[in-house]
Design a protein around this motif. Structure first.
Motif, short mmCIF file in Angstrom:
data_model
loop_
_atom_site.label_atom_id
_atom_site.label_comp_id
_atom_site.label_asym_id
_atom_site.label_seq_id
_atom_site.Cartn_x
_atom_site.Cartn_y
_atom_site.Cartn_z
N LEU A 25 0.78 -1.34 0.15
CA LEU A 25 0.05 -0.14 -0.25
C LEU A 25 0.72 1.17 -0.15
N ASN B 77 0.55 4.45 -2.92
CA ASN B 77 0.45 5.36 -2.14
C ASN B 77 1.91 6.28 -3.20
N VAL C 188 -9.86 -7.99 5.80
CA VAL C 188 -9.02 -6.63 5.28
C VAL C 188 -9.72 -6.15 4.23
N GLY C 189 -10.80 -7.15 3.50
CA GLY C 189 -11.17 -6.70 2.53
C GLY C 189 -12.13 -6.11 3.09
N VAL D 46 -11.52 -2.84 3.69
CA VAL D 46 -10.61 -1.58 2.54
C VAL D 46 -11.92 -0.82 1.98
N LEU E 94 -13.82 1.58 4.36
CA LEU E 94 -13.02 2.69 4.87
C LEU E 94 -13.61 4.01 3.84
N ILE F 133 -7.56 7.70 0.46
CA ILE F 133 -8.09 7.20 1.17
C ILE F 133 -6.51 5.73 1.36
N GLY F 134 -6.12 6.06 0.36
CA GLY F 134 -5.02 4.77 0.25
C GLY F 134 -4.33 5.55 2.20
N ALA G 124 -6.23 3.92 4.12
CA ALA G 124 -6.75 2.75 4.49
C ALA G 124 -4.53 1.95 4.83
N THR G 125 -3.56 2.85 4.67
CA THR G 125 -2.71 2.04 5.27
C THR G 125 -2.34 1.69 6.62
N ILE H 56 -5.28 -1.08 7.92
CA ILE H 56 -4.51 -1.90 7.56
C ILE H 56 -3.16 -2.31 8.70
N GLY I 136 -8.53 6.50 10.11
CA GLY I 136 -7.44 5.03 9.76
C GLY I 136 -7.35 3.96 10.63
#
Length: 818
Positions: A269, A273, A430-431, A434, A437, A475-476, A479-480, A483, A770
């Motif tokens: 990720l 990014n 995890v799915g 993501v 989020l 979002i990236g 998300a980092t 997770i 996040g």
């Protein structure tokens, strides 16, 4: 477009974005390193055992194996050699021991063999002298072990403690990698058969007989060996030890690989990014190439060169970092496995380990670089240059949220009904994280906007507009962090719950004694080394001792499991570990096991053999014996499984009155520390037995449990480290990408301090969304991992929702009854 033109175009583009490429390389390299290190750690465990097994067995394919450490009559060797179809038969005597030298002591496997073993061509004995040297017994050590012990010269003595005896053995020679290859790193001591029998007190006994059948005669030879075994010995393939070890190490390997994958996702990720910074440049490049008449295939080729260069550089760096991780962080083997298997320190780096790591790295590079693929294959040559419209974003967010809810429902179904699919459940979580989020982030931005309307100042308004304008980047970044926090919370939480459960098991296993008297050493932590009962009377006469009870125990090969057999005296109190019983009343089960003919077995073992409480089963002990199942328990901390019976029943089923330990019960008010010293004096300095308080033994077991789980804790820490670096780089790159917009705001009169507050507010919002989302899903993942550990591998687990909880906790309805 020729290859030279492709390379020239790449060099031009690289000059304009080398900083972003470095970020991407770092992210992919981090993921590759963690994947590679976890693969090497798992593979090295298996290969060290396999290499030692094959180094001993050579060309043998069958073996006749004794069912306990007392072995079988050596006279069977002659009968096997006379059997039709047997080409070579070689006896072995094996015993776990402690080897002590001037520098330190190590747990080892003592291997006694005769010259017949050399005929099988195994690497271990190819250059080893198995005949007595001048009529005197001596031992041979691998170079690594000799160096650790400080026993490296001919005639140096090593003290071998085995089966309650302590004997000094002279060194004949050391064997290095030139003679025995990777076995030079194995913890083994090789001796002539007669000398090994003398050291262990097993005169006229052997542990197993290795057999090489003549060509085409394997089935006939197997049938003949089964007849010779007469129901009291096992006939197995020589790869049987490898299967037993694979089952024992399965939990450690699976958990390490799962958690390394989560770590790798964070790294990838990070790379994704970083690549988002160059999406605008790539779209302009795609538009220019399509406008100049290049076909989509050519454009894809241009981007593929980017991906290949990026992936290859990142993979090379990642493999180097992974090598360092595997050597310095993942090198230590789970210590509990050394109680039953000879696990070497050699590392095994197979092509599979490299392939998995490189495939992950190249896949991440391809996904990141080919992100604008839709623009490439579009019929509109200028699609990449057309501003993207926000239409349909609401329906897209709704579909993503619905997909996340479905993933969460599927993970819940696994949690409740199919814990064996825990790895799939973690992937689904995890799915779900993501997919959900973006909606959570939208809610956060909406709240920020609403709050900004009620306050004077432009910071909130600008921060909200900037986040909306760069939604994919936001979002990236979120998300980092999500997770990373998800992985850390789930892993550390499950780690703490498992460790607390193991501590409870260790406490219960030491509750029926004040002091243990048994052969000392790490190899005998499970109290499975037998010795002759000659000291009970003298120990009972020691001041302050109320009683001395015999304890018996061992390791029993049952199917593909090396089962830990626990057999305290019938009068022990508590006879059964109360916190480990899962099914069946503790009171009734205790009464039945005390009476005899009943046993408690771990739930996973019972399920494998389709057993329930009250069922009868004949166990493959040296004297096959039928027991009824009094209750089902956890695995008491031993991954392959455990069974509990009383010491009288053990003696009957194993056909021996030998004991594995004395359980000393002190009179009220007596100090274990003081009385332990008295007991040592009673045993005398020449005794091969050690004295240890129950509390000391419990602490030793807990230390071994922590060491066995250290790798999981290290991985969780690495996840957070990688995540901090990833989020810091991602936020920094987001600011860098917006530098022209920030400069414009400054020229329009926006104060510097407010610009910094805007950036800080954006960062806090992304971190908060996040991390909070990751923590919530991480707590769910913790329950999923706990459920898998308790119900699939059958470990004792104390369920909790607080990752750092260390107090004794009650077991939930998913585990044992409270």
């Amino acid at each position: 477009m020729t290859l030279i033109n492709l390379v020239h175009l790449y060099r031009i583009r690289l000059r304009a974005r080398w900083v972003q490429e470095l970020f991407a390389i770092a992210g992919i390299a981090a993921g590759v390193a963690l994947l590679f290190a976890s693969q090497v750690a798992s593979q090295s465990l298996k290969s060290s055992v396999a290499e030692l097994s094959r180094g001993i067995t050579g060309r043998a394919t069958l073996q006749l194996v004794a069912r306990d450490s007392h072995g079988m009559e050596a006279g069977l060797v002659a009968k096997v050699r006379k059997t039709a179809g047997v080409k070579v038969a070689a006896p072995l005597l094996e015993a776990s021991a402690d080897a002590e030298g001037p520098k330190t002591k190590e747990s080892v496997e003592l291997v006694g063999a005769d010259p017949g073993l050399r005929q099988l061509g195994g690497a271990l004995v190819k250059n080893t002298k198995l005949e007595p040297f001048g009529g005197i017994g001596a031992v041979v050590l691998p170079t690594d072990l000799g160096k650790k012990l400080g026993v490296q010269k001919f005639g140096n003595e090593v003290t071998l403690k085995v089966y309650g005896k302590a004997e000094k053995a002279p060194l004949y020679e050391e064997l290095g990698e030139k003679q025995i290859g990777g076995l030079a790193h194995s913890p083994i001591v090789v001796a002539p058969l007669f000398y090994a029998q003398e050291l262990t007190g097993q005169s006229g006994r052997v542990s197993r007989i290795l057999v090489e059948p003549a060509a085409g005669m394997e089935e006939e030879v197997r049938s003949a060996l089964v007849r010779l075994a007469a129901g009291g010995l096992n006939v197995e393939a020589t790869s049987y030890d490898e299967r037993l070890f694979a089952k024992a190490a399965e939990a450690s390997n699976q958990s390490t690989e799962l958690f390394a994958v989560i770590s790798a996702m964070v790294g990838f990720l990070f790379a994704f990014n970083a690549m988002l910074l160059t999406v605008g440049q790539r779209r302009r490049l795609i538009g220019d190439l399509r406008r100049d008449g290049y076909a989509p295939g050519t454009v894809i080729g241009v981007l593929l060169l980017d991906a290949i260069v990026l992936g290859l550089v990142a993979c090379v760096l990642g493999l180097f970092l992974g090598e360092e991780l595997s050597v310095h962080l993942f090198r230590e083997n789970p210590g509990y496995l050394g109680s039953a298997f000879s696990v070497g320190t050699q590392r095994s780096v197979g092509w599979q380990s490299v392939a998995v790591a490189v495939a992950g790295g190249m896949g991440a590079a391809l996904v990141a670089v080919l992100n604008p693929l839709k623009d490439i294959v579009s019929r509109d040559p200028l699609a990449a240059l057309t501003p993207k419209q926000a239409t349909g974003s609401g329906s897209t967010s709704t579909r993503a949220a619905l997909g996340g809810i479905l993933c969460l429902v599927a993970a819940t179904a696994i949690l409740i009904g199919a814990p064996k699919l825990a790895v799939l459940g973690m992937v689904l979580l995890v799915g779900a994280l993501v997919l959900v989020l973006p909606g959570v982030l939208s809610v956060g931005i909406a709240l920020l906007t609403r709050i900004a309307r009620r306050r004077t100042g432009a910071v909130g308004h600008v921060a909200g507009m900037e986040l909306k304008a760069a939604k994919s980047r936001a979002i990236g970044v979120a998300a980092t962090g999500a997770i990373a926090v998800f992985g850390a919370v789930a892993i550390q939480g499950a780690h703490a719950d498992l460790l607390k459960g193991l501590e409870n098991a260790a406490h219960d296993e030491n509750a029926f004694a004040d002091i243990w008297v048994a052969p000392p050493g790490g190899y005998n932590l499970l109290r499975t080394a037998p010795f002759t009962n000659t000291e009970q009377a003298s120990l009972e006469k020691t001041q302050g001792v109320a009683s001395v009870r015999v304890y018996r125990g061992g390791l029993l090969d049952w199917g593909d499991r090396k089962v830990w057999v626990i057999a305290p005296a019938a009068g022990a109190s508590p006879l059964l570990p109360p916190s480990q019983i899962l099914e069946g009343g503790t009171g009734d089960a205790t009464a039945r096991v005390r009476e005899g003919g009943w046993m408690v077995i771990s739930k996973a073992l019972a399920e494998e053999h389709h057993l329930h409480t009250g069922d009868a089963v004949t166990i493959p002990s040296p004297i096959p014996t039928t027991f009824r199942v009094a209750a089902l328990s956890t695995n008491i901390g031993w991954a392959p499984g455990a069974m509990i019976m009383n010491a009288r029943d053990y003696a009957k089923a194993w056909g021996s009155e030998d004991v594995s330990a004395y359980n000393v019960i002190l009179k009220p008010g007596e100090s274990p520390t003081t009385r332990a010293a008295e007991l040592r004096r009673a045993l005398g300095p020449s005794s091969g037995l050690g004295v240890q308080s129950a509390q000391g033994h419990e602490s030793e077991q807990n230390a071994l449990s922590r060491q066995g789980l250290k790798r999981l804790s290290d991985i969780a820490t690495l996840i957070l480290v990688v995540a901090v670096l990833a989020m810091g780089a991602a936020i920094g790159s987001m600011v860098w990408q917006r530098r022209s917009r920030l400069a414009k705001l400054k020229l329009e009169g926006f104060p510097r301090a407010e610009l910094w507050r805007t950036i800080l507010l954006e960062s806090v919002l992304l971190l908060g969304v996040g991390c909070l989302s990751g923590a919530a899903f991480g707590l769910y993942g913790q329950q999923l991992l706990d459920r898998a550990l308790a119900n699939v591998i059958n470990f004792p687990v104390v369920y909790s929702l607080a990752p750092s909880q260390r107090s004794r906790a009650s077991r939930s309805s998913w585990g044992a009854p409270s």
